[in-house]
Design an enzyme around this catalytic site. Structure first.
Site, PDB file in Angstrom:
ATOM      1  N   HIS A   1       0.919  -1.448  -0.250  1.00  0.00           N
ATOM      2  CA  HIS A   1      -0.024  -0.019   0.204  1.00  0.00           C
ATOM      3  C   HIS A   1       0.729   1.339  -0.179  1.00  0.00           C
ATOM      4  O   HIS A   1       0.400   2.100   0.009  1.00  0.00           O
ATOM      5  CB  HIS A   1      -0.836  -0.178   0.955  1.00  0.00           C
TER       6      HIS A   1
ATOM      7  N   ARG B   1       0.578  -3.026 -10.613  1.00  0.00           N
ATOM      8  CA  ARG B   1       0.827  -1.717 -10.393  1.00  0.00           C
ATOM      9  C   ARG B   1       1.077  -1.598  -8.487  1.00  0.00           C
ATOM     10  O   ARG B   1       0.310  -0.297  -8.356  1.00  0.00           O
ATOM     11  CB  ARG B   1      -1.072  -1.874 -10.245  1.00  0.00           C
TER      12      ARG B   1
ATOM     13  N   THR C   1      -6.877  -8.984  -3.957  1.00  0.00           N
ATOM     14  CA  THR C   1      -7.569 -10.205  -3.363  1.00  0.00           C
ATOM     15  C   THR C   1      -8.999 -10.828  -2.990  1.00  0.00           C
ATOM     16  O   THR C   1      -8.771 -10.715  -1.628  1.00  0.00           O
ATOM     17  CB  THR C   1      -6.800 -10.742  -3.345  1.00  0.00           C
TER      18      THR C   1
ATOM     19  N   GLU D   1      -2.656 -20.386   3.794  1.00  0.00           N
ATOM     20  CA  GLU D   1      -2.954 -18.803   4.646  1.00  0.00           C
ATOM     21  C   GLU D   1      -4.384 -18.478   4.216  1.00  0.00           C
ATOM     22  O   GLU D   1      -5.215 -18.407   2.729  1.00  0.00           O
ATOM     23  CB  GLU D   1      -2.625 -17.416   3.430  1.00  0.00           C
TER      24      GLU D   1
HETATM   25  N1  PXP Z   1      -2.527 -11.983   2.614  1.00  0.00           N
HETATM   26  C1  PXP Z   1      -2.721 -12.100   0.831  1.00  0.00           C
HETATM   27  C2  PXP Z   1      -2.424 -13.292   0.415  1.00  0.00           C
HETATM   28  C3  PXP Z   1      -3.116 -10.498   0.348  1.00  0.00           C
HETATM   29  O1  PXP Z   1      -3.258 -11.027  -1.119  1.00  0.00           O
HETATM   30  C4  PXP Z   1      -3.412  -9.190   0.815  1.00  0.00           C
HETATM   31  C5  PXP Z   1      -4.367  -8.386   0.585  1.00  0.00           C
HETATM   32  O2  PXP Z   1      -2.964  -7.536  -0.474  1.00  0.00           O
HETATM   33  C6  PXP Z   1      -3.048 -10.062   2.698  1.00  0.00           C
HETATM   34  C7  PXP Z   1      -2.438 -10.818   2.675  1.00  0.00           C
HETATM   35  C8  PXP Z   1      -3.351  -8.281   3.150  1.00  0.00           C
HETATM   36  O3  PXP Z   1      -4.136  -7.809   2.928  1.00  0.00           O
HETATM   37  P1  PXP Z   1      -5.231  -6.471   3.359  1.00  0.00           P
HETATM   38  O4  PXP Z   1      -4.095  -4.763   3.089  1.00  0.00           O
HETATM   39  O5  PXP Z   1      -6.842  -5.627   3.548  1.00  0.00           O
HETATM   40  O6  PXP Z   1      -4.668  -6.113   5.238  1.00  0.00           O
END
Ligand code: PXP
Length: 259
Positions: free
Chosen positions: A9, A48, A100, A150
């Site tokens: 992010h 991206r 995702t 996961e």
């Molecule tokens: N785990 C995986 C496999 C993900 O694809 C993501 C999103 O990129 C995350 C964790 C983290 O998600 P969030 O950004 O919603 O905390």
């Protein structure tokens, strides 16, 4: 509980301006100081946010183990095998999605996925599969030879946000979850129970268990209390909070919250 901080992010913010600032590389030492256990990044097919040079530099300089998320994509798997993170997490990917949206389709045990797992293992990279909390998916992951699973906690997070958070009756509301609170409470308890039961089952068949997606300061505690889950990967909420309090404090607060 281990904390993986997903730093994509930070690159999202950079790409909004297509300049070099903020650089996700600068987050590494801060995350380590704040008590994170792992850095997580997602090299998307459309690049991206994280680009190849980001991923290469992060892998070279990270003081923490790196968990590299990627899709079943030959060119990206070549990159991963060359750069050898500690772990690769295989995720589904659709170009049009904002993030995702669900777990990997594993129950048919696709040949392409099997081949990717073989290649990653050959390069001595641990393999995790990002799956929905469903018993068939856990079994399939085991049969495919994954080291980790996961659990995608998006559904849990959505129900929580509609029940206690700030989504209800806003433009980001989730129409199928515009339900009476009593019903949402029941759904939330059931979803948590499923994650808990499947995490224990997975551990029992020698899979290591992580969870992530949509976890935040409001909803993380019950998931962090699931004993069979070893690690949470969290991005959006930590980086969102860091805008107001700084990355180090945002990571530290999450670290303290998950125990
Ligand atoms: N785990 C995986 C496999 C993900 O694809 C993501 C999103 O990129 C995350 C964790 C983290 O998600 P969030 O950004 O919603 O905390």
């Amino acid at each position: 509980m281990k904390l993986g901080v997903n730093i994509d992010h930070i690159a999202v913010l950079r790409e909004a301006r297509r300049i070099n600032d903020p650089d996700p590389l600068q987050a590494l030492g801060i995350c380590q100081r704040a008590g994170a256990d792992q850095i997580t990044i997602h090299l998307r097919e459309d690049r991206r946010h994280i680009h190849d040079d980001d991923a290469a530099a992060i892998l070279l300089h990270s003081p923490l183990p790196v968990n590299l998320e990627c899709a079943v994509n030959g060119e990206i798997i070549d990159f991963v095998c060359r750069h050898r993170p500690l772990r690769a997490t295989i995720v589904p990917e659709k170009r049009e999605e904002v993030t995702t949206e669900g777990g990997l389709a594993v129950t048919d045990k696709p040949r392409g996925l099997r081949e990717v797992i073989r290649r990653l293992h050959e390069a001595e990279i641990e393999v995790s599969l990002f799956i929905d909390p469903h018993p068939d998916a856990v079994l399939a992951a085991k049969e495919l030879g994954a080291d980790w699973i996961e659990f995608h906690t998006g559904r849990y997070a959505n129900i929580h946000a509609m029940l206690y958070g700030n989504l209800r009756h806003t433009r980001h509301s989730i129409p199928e979850l515009e339900l009476p609170r009593r019903e949402l409470k029941q759904m939330l308890a059931e979803e948590l129970e499923i994650v808990q039961r499947l995490a224990e089952h997975a551990r029992g068949i020698h899979l290591r268990v992580a969870a992530g997606h949509g976890l935040n300061y409001q909803n993380v505690a019950p998931i962090a209390a699931v004993e069979a889950i070893e690690e949470l990967n969290i991005g959006q909420s930590i980086v969102a909070r860091s805008v107001f309090v700084g990355l180090e404090r945002a990571v530290r607060e999450m670290r303290e919250m998950i125990g």
